[in-house]
Design a protein around this motif. Sequence first.
Motif, mmCIF file in Angstrom:
data_model
loop_
_atom_site.group_PDB
_atom_site.id
_atom_site.type_symbol
_atom_site.label_atom_id
_atom_site.label_comp_id
_atom_site.label_asym_id
_atom_site.label_seq_id
_atom_site.Cartn_x
_atom_site.Cartn_y
_atom_site.Cartn_z
ATOM 1 N N ILE A 5 0.840 -1.205 0.000
ATOM 2 C CA ILE A 5 0.000 0.000 0.000
ATOM 3 C C ILE A 5 0.869 1.247 0.000
ATOM 4 O O ILE A 5 0.635 2.207 -0.736
ATOM 5 C CB ILE A 5 -0.928 0.008 1.242
ATOM 6 C CG1 ILE A 5 -1.952 -1.137 1.170
ATOM 7 C CG2 ILE A 5 -1.641 1.340 1.382
ATOM 8 C CD1 ILE A 5 -2.982 -0.994 0.086
ATOM 9 N N GLU A 6 1.906 1.256 0.825
ATOM 10 C CA GLU A 6 2.754 2.446 0.972
ATOM 11 C C GLU A 6 3.675 2.669 -0.227
ATOM 12 O O GLU A 6 3.955 3.807 -0.591
ATOM 13 C CB GLU A 6 3.602 2.326 2.251
ATOM 14 C CG GLU A 6 2.809 2.354 3.548
ATOM 15 C CD GLU A 6 2.236 3.728 3.841
ATOM 16 O OE1 GLU A 6 2.779 4.728 3.339
ATOM 17 O OE2 GLU A 6 1.221 3.802 4.567
ATOM 18 N N LEU A 7 4.144 1.576 -0.841
ATOM 19 C CA LEU A 7 5.171 1.700 -1.887
ATOM 20 C C LEU A 7 4.628 1.491 -3.297
ATOM 21 O O LEU A 7 5.366 1.624 -4.263
ATOM 22 C CB LEU A 7 6.310 0.701 -1.615
ATOM 23 C CG LEU A 7 7.054 0.909 -0.292
ATOM 24 C CD1 LEU A 7 8.014 -0.245 -0.037
ATOM 25 C CD2 LEU A 7 7.805 2.236 -0.277
ATOM 26 N N GLY A 8 3.343 1.119 -3.398
ATOM 27 C CA GLY A 8 2.726 1.068 -4.715
ATOM 28 C C GLY A 8 2.978 -0.194 -5.512
ATOM 29 O O GLY A 8 3.351 -0.129 -6.677
ATOM 30 N N PHE A 9 2.805 -1.390 -4.895
ATOM 31 C CA PHE A 9 2.825 -2.635 -5.654
ATOM 32 C C PHE A 9 1.743 -3.553 -5.080
ATOM 33 O O PHE A 9 1.244 -3.339 -3.979
ATOM 34 C CB PHE A 9 4.206 -3.309 -5.617
ATOM 35 C CG PHE A 9 4.696 -3.698 -4.246
ATOM 36 C CD1 PHE A 9 4.348 -4.905 -3.666
ATOM 37 C CD2 PHE A 9 5.529 -2.835 -3.518
ATOM 38 C CE1 PHE A 9 4.800 -5.253 -2.396
ATOM 39 C CE2 PHE A 9 5.989 -3.177 -2.262
ATOM 40 C CZ PHE A 9 5.613 -4.387 -1.698
ATOM 41 N N PHE A 10 1.368 -4.572 -5.851
ATOM 42 C CA PHE A 10 0.321 -5.495 -5.423
ATOM 43 C C PHE A 10 0.928 -6.716 -4.750
ATOM 44 O O PHE A 10 1.991 -7.193 -5.152
ATOM 45 C CB PHE A 10 -0.527 -5.947 -6.609
ATOM 46 C CG PHE A 10 -1.386 -4.850 -7.191
ATOM 47 C CD1 PHE A 10 -2.458 -4.356 -6.491
ATOM 48 C CD2 PHE A 10 -1.103 -4.311 -8.428
ATOM 49 C CE1 PHE A 10 -3.243 -3.345 -7.003
ATOM 50 C CE2 PHE A 10 -1.880 -3.303 -8.966
ATOM 51 C CZ PHE A 10 -2.954 -2.814 -8.243
ATOM 52 N N VAL A 11 0.236 -7.226 -3.730
ATOM 53 C CA VAL A 11 0.627 -8.476 -3.075
ATOM 54 C C VAL A 11 -0.505 -9.471 -3.328
ATOM 55 O O VAL A 11 -1.624 -9.268 -2.870
ATOM 56 C CB VAL A 11 0.844 -8.279 -1.559
ATOM 57 C CG1 VAL A 11 1.295 -9.577 -0.915
ATOM 58 C CG2 VAL A 11 1.875 -7.182 -1.302
ATOM 59 N N GLU A 12 -0.223 -10.537 -4.081
ATOM 60 C CA GLU A 12 -1.271 -11.466 -4.506
ATOM 61 C C GLU A 12 -1.045 -12.851 -3.897
ATOM 62 O O GLU A 12 0.077 -13.358 -3.894
ATOM 63 C CB GLU A 12 -1.313 -11.561 -6.029
ATOM 64 C CG GLU A 12 -1.593 -10.218 -6.706
ATOM 65 C CD GLU A 12 -1.748 -10.346 -8.207
ATOM 66 O OE1 GLU A 12 -2.361 -11.330 -8.661
ATOM 67 O OE2 GLU A 12 -1.242 -9.455 -8.931
ATOM 68 N N GLU A 13 -2.136 -13.449 -3.403
ATOM 69 C CA GLU A 13 -2.070 -14.745 -2.722
ATOM 70 C C GLU A 13 -2.364 -15.883 -3.695
ATOM 71 O O GLU A 13 -3.366 -15.865 -4.413
ATOM 72 C CB GLU A 13 -3.078 -14.777 -1.569
ATOM 73 C CG GLU A 13 -3.093 -16.088 -0.806
ATOM 74 C CD GLU A 13 -4.081 -16.099 0.352
ATOM 75 O OE1 GLU A 13 -4.290 -17.176 0.928
ATOM 76 O OE2 GLU A 13 -4.650 -15.031 0.665
#
Length: 1008
Positions: free
Chosen positions: A349-357
Amino acid sequence: MDEGGSRLRRRVSVRKRARPSPGEPRQERAEEPGAGSRRRRTAEAQPLQSNDSDEDLFGDCDSFAENSFLAQVDDAERQCMQDPERGAHAAGLGAEGLRGAGGAAAAGGFADWETDEPVSSRRRREEASAQRGPWDGLPSSQVLYFGNAENPPAGAGDRRPEERGWEAPSLDAPIEAFPRSSVEQHQQPDDASSEARRGSEESRRKSLKEHLKSAMTGNARAQTPVFSRTKQLKETLLSEEISVAQKTMESSSDDLGPFYSLPSKVRDLYVQFKGIEKLYEWQHTCLTLNSVQERKNLIYSLPTSGGKTLVAEILMLQELLCRRRDVLMILPYVAIVQEKISGLSSFGIELGFFVEEYAGSKGKFPPIKRREKKSLYIATIEKGHSLVNSLIETGRIGSLGLVVVDELHMIGEGSRGAILEMTLAKILYTSKTTQIIGMSATLNNVEDLQEFLQAECYTSQFRPYSDTLKKMDPDHLVALVTEVIPNYSCLVFCPTKKNCENVAEMICKFLSKEYLKHREKEKHELIKNLKSISGGNVCPILKRTVPFGVAYHHSGLTSDERRLLEEAYSTGALCLFTCTSTLAAGVNLPARRVILRAPYVAKEFLKRSQYKQMIGRAGRAGIDSVGESVLILQEKDKQQVSELISRPLENCYSHLVQEFTKGIQTLFLSLIGLKIATNLDDICHFMGGTLFGVQQKILLKEKSLREITVEWLRDLTEKGLLQKDVVDKPKDESFHITKLGRASFKGTIDLAYCDILYRDLKKGLEGLVLESLLHLIYLTTPYDMASQCVPDWMIYFRQFSQLSPAEQNVAALLGVSENFIGKKASGQAIKKKVDKDIVNRLYLSFVLYTLLKETNIWSVSEKFNMPRGYIQSLLAGAASFSSCVLHFCEELEEFWVYRALLVELTKKLTYCVKAELIPLMEVTGVLEGRAKQLYNAGYKSLIHLANANPEVLIRTVDHLSRRQAKQIVSSAKMLLHEKAEALQEEVEELLRPPSDFPSVEASSTEKA
């Protein structure tokens, strides 16, 4: 101005009219001497005021009635028509002023414009401004309007009067004053047309009024976004630092930038989210290795708890932020995937990338292609393999910049190791730009792995504490525990699940009542929370041990129970866990003292790697500076324990051939299906680059690599999964995949069961029972779990007798009769042969069917006399297998009827809750109990959670810590951003012209 588009707002100067009190005469005010500006004070005007974009631009102007601002506009227009020279002069001046302001707005954003023109030029302009007449007091935009209305663009003569005036001029084009000839024509009207012209002027004035009224009303209503100057500065700084880091990495310079080629914000986030202020010396050394800087593959091996994960995270952030490429992180278990998702969502959220499970039934194949932001895929071993296959198939494997593998030693453990080896071998073969980082605390024959991965190696014996074996006294377990608790934490590893429960109860019997007072309120709330998530039920053993700060931890607990106990242990409310060896390889639960109750896992003697993992929980890096490990043993085990402690770690060997249906056969099928290698020579060449190829002379001396390859290709052809191509020369032997083969590898079905699955689905088409879910559930019950099942025949018979006629019809179609189950329950001999696997699978289907109907795991556990944790594992396995069967059916046209049915069933099995809770349970870390709490507190959707305030969540939801609240909100925001990005991508795809769209030239050529 378009409401949906970006708005450019200029700071404008507005002359406000003074409102005299009734009856008060208006007085002229002389211009102040030496004002040095263009401002001119009139009877109606107050001093100039500069308004920001979010202020009221109308100021103290009157309403839209007569004697108002619009009336002033009216007067100005009339005077313009009567005095052409003044009108022309004013229009030109207004246009000049507007051009200057517009340029400033474009260059400076929201800042006020300050001119740098020479003083003499400014003076001449001020003297000219003193002669302004009817245009005095009007905003420059309205002056521009009058100029444009009187000087319409070429070709506009045939347009309606109201249309002519609304043409927006370009700010870059010079705006001329009214043409003198045009104005003179208005001053010399002939008698015949004077009345018509008068009507036209009135119509123009009326349309002008209406337009200005509409425009100013729209401007007044438009919402102005609030911009934070501090936030803008932070974002600008972050962008600049990322840019600097990118340049640094491209230039191969020794200057690593603010924080290992990353923005300083990353360092601040590690302090904020994880409390890490300084790296260990070995971590700094590892991050600054030449092999890391040159993006070579790397294996680094340290003892458990040495802080390996932090190095991997920094390398992943470098790839995402600086090199702008996707990253795949492969972890061994679903629980660790979810823990890592929760921990890194805040960074995303802070650095601008997605985390996908990618775990269980979650994950999209192929993954969504992002427009701008990059993705961090966090996956289990099986899902990681499917993800890599989908990227290769769609030609996107090059977008994967980095692959990080935790617990790399698992490459030598059974079928999961074979899948991990296949995944890495495919990446090495298909993408030369993807870096592979492997980390493990338990590696011995690292040279073989280095050769396989073409990697450098870094090792260290760093531990943040002194690892000592202090006591070997089997009669003083309670004494060993009480030396540590309750002020510090302690783990006691036991051989079996039942032993965990017994030891927990035994310890509590000898603890004094003083332990009950330690954090009594928190322990009381924990028991209440355990009841609330289980519908009022709580394990009687936990009810007795939790007040003392003691609990057992093993797979027999549900996910909700384990999560609550782990959170209580992390906060210190619980100080002692009695647990099985699975905790050592699972979530991060450190301790001051680790005690091994016996050197066994079930009935098998401890392996060196297992022992290292268990004692590695003592004194974890960044959490505790001291740690102790104690092993309790019997006299008969002394010799084996001595060897266990002194001998080297076990070697790591390939399981590709040993697990042939999940290993080498699956590998060959996917190589040909993905067209990585389709002929014998290419397949042999690929096999030479696997870990098995490196170790082939040790593992299979009697056969060459080519002989093994030919043998297994022949077996796949006989099964109907591959087909030989017709070629002239036998030397050029090549293969292509059949429809069944493609369905098997797309669904990641174990090839030992693909024939059975096909037959079951085919038979189901003949008489699929849809009056209940039982038939579909049977088709998605995992084959491997059925083979390990031992039914309780009395319970089986009781459940069978309660089936409805439609449900009994399902059993009849499968060939299982009530008479057969009754005889098994009564212990009678059975002459008729019935397939044991079908009988066992139907029994597990009853468990799942009951669970979906009741959604209460406690009542189902009692009804079938099964551990709660086993039922939950069965449910997770069925959800995952249902997803696999769905992908299998999508590749075979004859099974079209199953597709829509399996989509819904997979969702039901994944969440197993009421429909309204499913959106909340999509958020990582939110299970059924927490979802109910959030729903009852008013958070009924993903949007609610994404916009929640963590502090408010803490106050409205019971037993929710600040850390958990922040993780839930961060995960919800991440999920919402992912969905929004996917929708935007879909919209752009729909609006984008097709690449094969016929051009004009092509059409004309065809006609010719």
